[in-house]
Design a protein around this motif. Structure first.
Motif, mmCIF file in Angstrom:
data_model
loop_
_atom_site.group_PDB
_atom_site.id
_atom_site.type_symbol
_atom_site.label_atom_id
_atom_site.label_comp_id
_atom_site.label_asym_id
_atom_site.label_seq_id
_atom_site.Cartn_x
_atom_site.Cartn_y
_atom_site.Cartn_z
ATOM 1 N N GLY A 141 -3.322 6.973 -11.480
ATOM 2 C CA GLY A 141 -4.962 6.438 -10.669
ATOM 3 C C GLY A 141 -5.518 4.937 -10.489
ATOM 4 O O GLY A 141 -4.138 4.000 -10.197
ATOM 5 N N ILE A 142 -6.402 4.423 -11.656
ATOM 6 C CA ILE A 142 -7.328 2.898 -11.243
ATOM 7 C C ILE A 142 -6.111 1.736 -12.129
ATOM 8 O O ILE A 142 -6.103 1.098 -11.306
ATOM 9 C CB ILE A 142 -8.509 2.673 -12.553
ATOM 10 N N THR A 143 -5.663 1.736 -12.793
ATOM 11 C CA THR A 143 -3.789 1.507 -12.785
ATOM 12 C C THR A 143 -3.229 0.957 -11.671
ATOM 13 O O THR A 143 -3.398 -0.391 -11.631
ATOM 14 C CB THR A 143 -3.322 1.383 -14.049
ATOM 15 N N THR B 178 -1.752 -2.257 -6.856
ATOM 16 C CA THR B 178 -1.086 -2.902 -5.905
ATOM 17 C C THR B 178 -2.556 -3.828 -4.745
ATOM 18 O O THR B 178 -2.139 -4.278 -4.924
ATOM 19 C CB THR B 178 -1.727 -0.804 -4.815
ATOM 20 N N GLU B 179 -3.234 -3.279 -5.698
ATOM 21 C CA GLU B 179 -4.782 -4.298 -5.398
ATOM 22 C C GLU B 179 -4.024 -5.974 -5.365
ATOM 23 O O GLU B 179 -4.303 -6.725 -5.189
ATOM 24 C CB GLU B 179 -5.906 -4.239 -5.595
ATOM 25 N N ALA C 189 1.585 3.811 -3.303
ATOM 26 C CA ALA C 189 1.305 4.902 -3.065
ATOM 27 C C ALA C 189 0.796 6.199 -4.094
ATOM 28 O O ALA C 189 0.352 6.242 -4.900
ATOM 29 C CB ALA C 189 1.584 5.618 -2.036
ATOM 30 N N GLN D 249 -3.891 1.423 -8.847
ATOM 31 C CA GLN D 249 -4.552 1.022 -7.789
ATOM 32 C C GLN D 249 -5.076 -1.078 -8.237
ATOM 33 O O GLN D 249 -4.372 -1.139 -7.370
ATOM 34 C CB GLN D 249 -6.384 1.749 -7.865
ATOM 35 N N LEU D 250 -5.585 -1.130 -8.970
ATOM 36 C CA LEU D 250 -4.922 -2.027 -9.191
ATOM 37 C C LEU D 250 -4.502 -2.877 -9.355
ATOM 38 O O LEU D 250 -4.065 -4.274 -8.690
ATOM 39 C CB LEU D 250 -5.408 -2.242 -10.939
ATOM 40 N N ARG E 44 -1.042 4.668 -7.749
ATOM 41 C CA ARG E 44 -2.105 5.053 -7.617
ATOM 42 C C ARG E 44 -1.826 6.488 -7.563
ATOM 43 O O ARG E 44 -3.346 6.471 -8.344
ATOM 44 C CB ARG E 44 -2.315 4.538 -6.081
ATOM 45 N N GLY F 281 0.864 -1.033 -0.004
ATOM 46 C CA GLY F 281 -0.022 -0.151 -0.218
ATOM 47 C C GLY F 281 0.730 1.566 0.106
ATOM 48 O O GLY F 281 0.437 1.976 -0.848
#
Lengths: 907, 258
Positions: free
Chosen positions: A474-476, A481-482, A467, A478-479, A470, A463
């Motif tokens: 953005g969303i890329t 990291t997740e 950071a 985010q994905l 993210r 995470g």
């Protein structure tokens, strides 16, 4: 079921192939090094068996002096030969002399590569046919002034009978006429090494001491057993000598080579083991992914009636097949690797005895077994997980990863973490070998802990690291990291290989930097001179080099430094279990055995300002031929102080007694490596033994004249001490007779010259002077004016290097390393000039400095942190050499001082 | 139509009838506890007669799949008992249950019926291979010819159409001559024509070969192939219907929504 395993294997062939690569690499490294090691060891064993063909017994001194290069022994008196001839069962007796030398061909170039290949040996031509395995193929046996050369060397260097050839010995280069060419039995050279054979008398004089031999070989009467012969001889041997069988002697002779090869192969094997260890993580990961992918298939199998054991077996079987195939490939690749490594070593000039590869089954069993076992073990966890899949999952229920925070995982991780901490803590203060094992094991445990505990910290870590990703994408991001956080267990094992790789690289980088820093700081503390001149071969420098440098106008004072090794009697309080007895020594010395110590010879009246020994008691001025100064460590070990007596055993002269006149805080050189290296430079150097020759007989050469050459050039002259910076220089010379071996310290040739540069002089001139004096060998370039920046400096050195290397034979007196003091930018000129090939302090073997920061190396006070040093070397003895034939201290000349032991002292 | 109070009758009828291939007694399956407790099966008692084709119907969440999983030994009950023949499988250990599934039960799933790395023929004989038994050649030929795969037997599942894959799955279920075959939405992933083929084929297996089949479905058209239909709602058996037709089943299902 087996069909299923094989089909599974085939369907994941690509993925498993990548996995198997780690196993292939690991196994091939292990097999390759073992095969190479076996081959080379067998080669050396055979070579030494050849060398000692016909030798049934060997008589030698029982006084062994441990040195970093294996044991040396005190020489044995030649009269023992006659004595042995009279013994029963003895067919022939011959005295042997063997010393490394260096041959200079007719064009003035050194023959062979003494720093990489086998050393060139100077031997005596034995007049006893039974114990002389050389066969003349041309010419005649050597007489004084002539020598016999081995056929390989003669052929390679294009030398024939009647040619003149130079032999570098301690005192300089001597010219010989080649009287004959010989083969060693069927072999063209001395079992792989070049050899020159001198007449026995001359070999004794130049390579040993007159009237002594290194050892004596004995041929037994027909049919007598070697052990029986030795038993018979032992009863009648003179005091201080011992007899061993010829076989034992061969075996012992091969020992150091075996040790060296073992170290080499151990080093490479370590990479193999690491590859397998890393491979384990990769295999684990691959199978974990495969199992996760196949969850529904496995559940289906369970539903239609496959037992847990069958599912477990199918996954493990797949792993076993991978392991077997990869290990088999690795074994074959290992043999190829062994052949390749041997070619590589050959290409590097490290000639190994030629023989077919030794393919012993033992070389394959361990690596192949290890490869298979590691593969199967690594797949065990994923296989167990596979076998636990519920049949109902075949209905489409998603496989949920529950392993992330499973208790066993945490327990394993916690145990590994604690174990790692404990092992490192214990290993921190353990003795070196044990420390290495413990900390190594701790390292492995650390990797296991980091991987096992990954799920604990990977979520927040991912995470945190994710950071910025993210924020930017953005969303890329985010994905991404997740995904990293979703299955932390898998992420953890995926990153394990990278973790290990980066971890190891870091460890090595830090170790290298630490070693470099500790050497540099120790050198800075002790060597306060502006330059250190060292030779480029183990033969050392002629004393003349110190003289010539000293004579330069630009030089304030230069002094020779000499190293040798001596044996020290164990203190009467008993063996201290010193584990750092030099290689080849017995770590469990008993009473009466000798401990190795380095003895450094100095000129006490000239050493001031060049080397700081940190005298704590007494005075170096009191050094004479019968006195020594002793390092603090050594003094406490021996329980001696100023005024006490110590006894040192030297190879040339046996036991000598000295009075302690001074105590030193420490040795000038702290690093074992460096000390060894310096010492190696003078290894096998003869003590300056042309004593008694009239001073300056052949010493003083016209400046700029060739340095090499005239026979008997070994005498050195010594000037009276100069005051620093005194000018004009009016060298006042007086005869100097480097100590006779019979007297005092066995001092060898100057192997290093410390130079003090006078102020406000153009350093480049030093370079010119040195170069001139060295016949263009030791220096090139120089002459740059003004303070160069670092870039210029480097560029200049590159250019210089080429010139320097081409300039001449360069074998004796090339200046090796510049040591520069102070912030005066002009020093780089001096350094570079005297030191054409390398940056200051950048000697590659020393590990200090290196090209980029070489200038910071020695002499820069204040950089020595003075932190606790784990490697301690002690100055054992600083002795002043007495003139020949006298015990009395006189105002003599080539003083010798000495550092000590290359011991690693245990705390 | 006779839709009155079938459950007690069925329970009484199955109690001592030797012709039941499998039965459940007061089967209870509870997920979660307290407020989140879900009773997937709430005291189901039913039997599946030998040589008959039974369809289990019901809306989503009615517990029909859970019932099948529990009767087939793929899942465990919270309470009650399940018998395959005379064997109480709720008392069996894991190993014996696996063996029972292998030797006495056949499965046809909605999807992912076949091991992708094995050929059609190898998939058919998989349960026997797992048991280490040789397949009965004559029976195998019989099954294979009935399935009508002939020249596709040596193809991998990925090379077969969805209908062909399901036919292989049925053939696998038949090949070991199990006491009972459980089919979980066997036509759920097929177009209507391929689905009809499979259902024909299953029906044939019952009528021609005397096989017992239990099929879970929510498709009235599929249920019409069965000899009998059981209706589940909220974990209970609410109705049963002999010789169902699509229209009657549809009518019955509509009542659940009211």
């Amino acid at each position: 079921m087996f069909t299923l395993t094989v089909r599974g294997l085939r369907s994941h062939l690509l993925r498993l192939g990548a996995t198997a690569l780690a196993v292939v690499l690991g196994v091939s490294f292990m097999v390759g090094t073992t095969v190479l090691g076996d081959t080379v060891k067998a080669g050396f064993d055979e070579a030494f068996a050849d060398v000692n063909l016909g030798v049934d017994a060997v008589v030698r001194s029982d006084r062994e002096i441990p040195t970093p290069f294996g044991a040396e022994r005190v020489r044995i008196d030649a009269t023992v030969v006659q004595q042995l001839s009279g013994e029963p069962n003895v067919a022939a007796v011959a005295g042997q002399v063997r010393r490394p030398i260096r041959l200079i061909d007719t064009a003035g170039e050194p023959i062979g590569n003494p720093n990489a290949g086998p050393p060139t040996f100077g031997l005596n031509w034995s007049e006893v046919p039974d114990l002389n395995n050389w066969d003349l193929v041309a010419g005649a046996a050597p007489t004084p002034g002539t020598l016999v050369l081995d056929r390989r060397t003669a052929t390679d260097a294009n030398i024939s009978v009647g040619d003149s050839i130079g032999v570098d010995i301690a005192s300089g280069t001597r010219q010989f006429t080649v009287s004959g060419i010989a083969t060693f039995g069927e072999i063209d050279n001395f079992a792989g090494a070049p050899a020159a054979l001198l007449s026995t008398a001359e070999a004794q004089e130049l390579l040993a001491e007159p009237g002594t031999f290194d050892w004596i070989t004995v041929a037994g009467a027909n049919g007598i057993d070697q052990a029986e012969l030795v038993a018979g001889l032992s009863g009648s041997l003179p005091d201080g000598t011992e007899a061993i069988t010829g076989e034992a002697f061969s075996d012992e002779s091969a020992g150091p080579f075996r040790d060296f090869i073992n170290q080499f192969t151990t080093f490479i094997t370590a990479f193999g083991v690491i590859a397998l260890f890393v491979g384990g993580f990769i295999i684990f990961n691959t199978f974990a992914v495969l199992v996760a992918q196949r969850m529904r298939e496995l559940a289906l199998l369970r539903a239609v009636g496959a037992s847990r054991g069958q599912v477990l077996g199918s996954v493990l079987g797949e792993a076993a097949l991978v392991g077997v195939v990869a290990s088999a490939i690795g074994a074959v690749a290992g043999v190829a690797l062994a052949a390749g490594l041997r070619q590589l070593l050959d290409a590097l000039g490290l000639e190994l005895p030629p023989r077919p590869l030794a393919l012993e089954s033992a070389a394959f069993i361990l690596p192949v077994t290890l490869g298979i076992v590691i593969t199967v073990l690594s797949a065990l966890l994923p296989a167990l997980r596979a076998s636990r899949v519920a049949p109902v999952e075949a209905m489409g229920a998603a496989a949920i990863d529950t392993s992330a925070r499973s208790t066993p995982r945490l327990v394993v991780g916690a145990i590994a973490a604690v174990g790692a901490g404990v092992m490192v803590a214990i290993g921190w203060s353990a003795e070196p070998t044990r420390a290495l094992q413990l900390i190594g094991a701790g390292l492995v445990a650390t990797f296991v802990a980091v991987t096992a505990l990954g799920p604990l910290y990977l979520r927040p870590l991912a995470g945190f690291i994710g950071a910025p990703l993210r924020a930017i994408t953005g969303i890329t991001g985010q994905l991404a990291t997740e995904n990293a956080r979703r299955n932390p267990a898998r992420t953890s094992s995926t990153t394990a290989a990278l973790t290990i790789g980066i971890g190891l690289v870091t460890v090595i980088a830090i170790a290298a930097a630490s070693a470099s820093a500790s050497v540099a700081s120790a050198t800075q503390r002790s060597f306060t001179s502006d330059l250190i001149v060292t030779p480029d071969s183990f033969l050392g420098l002629s004393p003349q080099v110190a003289e010539d440098i000293d004579a330069l106008d630009e030089v304030d004072v230069a002094t020779g430094l000499r190293f040798t090794f001596a044996g020290v009697d164990q203190p009467s309080i008993g063996p201290q279990g010193d584990p750092a007895v030099p290689d080849g020594g017995d770590p469990t010395l008993g009473l009466g055995d000798l401990r190795g110590a380095t003895v450094l010879g100095i000129q006490p009246d000239r050493i001031d300002g060049l080397v700081d020994f940190e005298v704590t008691s007494g005075s170096l001025d009191d050094l004479t031929g019968a006195t020594v100064a002793v390092s603090a460590d050594e003094a406490s070990k021996l329980g001696v102080g100023v005024g006490d007596q110590v006894t040192l055993s030297f190879q040339a002269t046996g036991e000598q007694s000295f009075t302690v006149v001074g105590g030193l805080r420490r040795e000038p050189v702290a690093s074992r490596w460096r000390l060894h290296h310096l010492a190696r430079d003078v290894r096998c150097q003869r003590a300056a033994r042309q004593q008694g020759r009239p001073a300056g007989a052949d010493r003083v050469r016209p400046r700029g004249g060739p340095h090499r050459g005239s026979p008997g050039s070994g005498t050195s002259g010594c000037r009276l001490p100069h005051r620093r910076g005194c000018r004009p220089r009016r060298p006042h010379r007086q005869p100097c007779r480097p100590g006779r071996p019979e007297r005092g310290v066995a001092v060898r040739l100057a192997c290093a010259v410390a130079v003090h540069r006078p102020h406000r002089r153009g350093e480049h001139a030093v370079a010119g002077g040195v170069r001139a004096n060295q016949g263009d060998r030791s220096a090139a370039g120089g002459g740059h004016q003004g303070p160069p920046d670092r870039g210029d400096d480097r560029a200049g050195s590159h250019g210089d290097r080429h010139r320097g290397h081409r300039a001449g034979p360069g074998h004796r007196a090339r200046v090796r390393r510049g040591v520069v003091r102070g912030a005066d930018t002009g020093r780089t000129h001096l350094q570079r000039a005297v030191h054409p090939g390398r940056q200051p302090g950048g000697h590659r073997d020393h590990g200090h400095g290196g090209r980029s920061d070489g200038r910071a190396v020695p002499g820069v006070a204040g950089q020595s942190s003075g932190g606790p040093r784990r490697h301690r070397h002690r100055m054992t003895a600083v002795a002043h050499q007495a003139p020949a034939g006298s015990q009395t201290p006189t105002g003599s000349s080539a003083p010798a001082r000495a550092t000590t032991s290359h011991h690693h002292q245990e705390q | 139509m006779t839709t009155t109070d079938p459950a007690p009758d069925a329970g009484a009828a199955t109690q001592n009838t030797p012709t039941l291939a499998a039965r459940a007694e007061n089967a209870l399956k509870v997920y979660g506890s307290g407020d989140t407790e879900v009773r997937a099966l709430d005291g189901v008692t039913c039997g599946f007669e030998t040589g008959r084709f039974t369809a289990i119907m019901g809306p989503s969440g009615s517990g029909k799949s859970t019932l099948m999983h529990c009767v087939a030994g793929l899942d465990t009950l919270t309470g009650g008992a399940v018998f395959i023949g005379d064997t109480d499988i709720t008392t069996l250990r894991e190993r014996d249950l696996t063996q029972l599934r292998r030797d006495r039960i056949g499965f046809v799933f909605q999807a992912f019926n076949l091991v992708p790395t094995l050929t059609a023929a190898e998939n058919i004989t998989l349960p026997m291979d797992l048991a280490g038994r040789k397949p009965d050649k004559e029976w195998m030929d019989n099954v294979v010819s009935t399935v009508g795969l002939g020249n596709r037997l040596n193809h991998r599942p990925s090379e077969l159409s969805g209908g062909q894959q399901q036919r292989v799955a049925v053939a696998r279920a038949l090949a070991a001559r199990p006491d009972i075959i459980f089919a979980d939405e066997p036509t759920g992933n097929l177009d209507s024509r391929a689905g009809a083929e499979i259902l024909d084929f299953m029906r044939q297996a019952v009528t021609d070969l005397g096989q017992t089949i239990v099929m879970v479905t929510h498709d009235p058209m599929a249920a019409a192939y069965a000899n009998r239909a059981l209706f589940l709602a909220d974990g209970r058996i609410v109705d049963e219907m002999d010789d169902p037709t699509a229209e009657r089943v549809l009518d019955r299902l509509k009542q659940f929504g009211e």
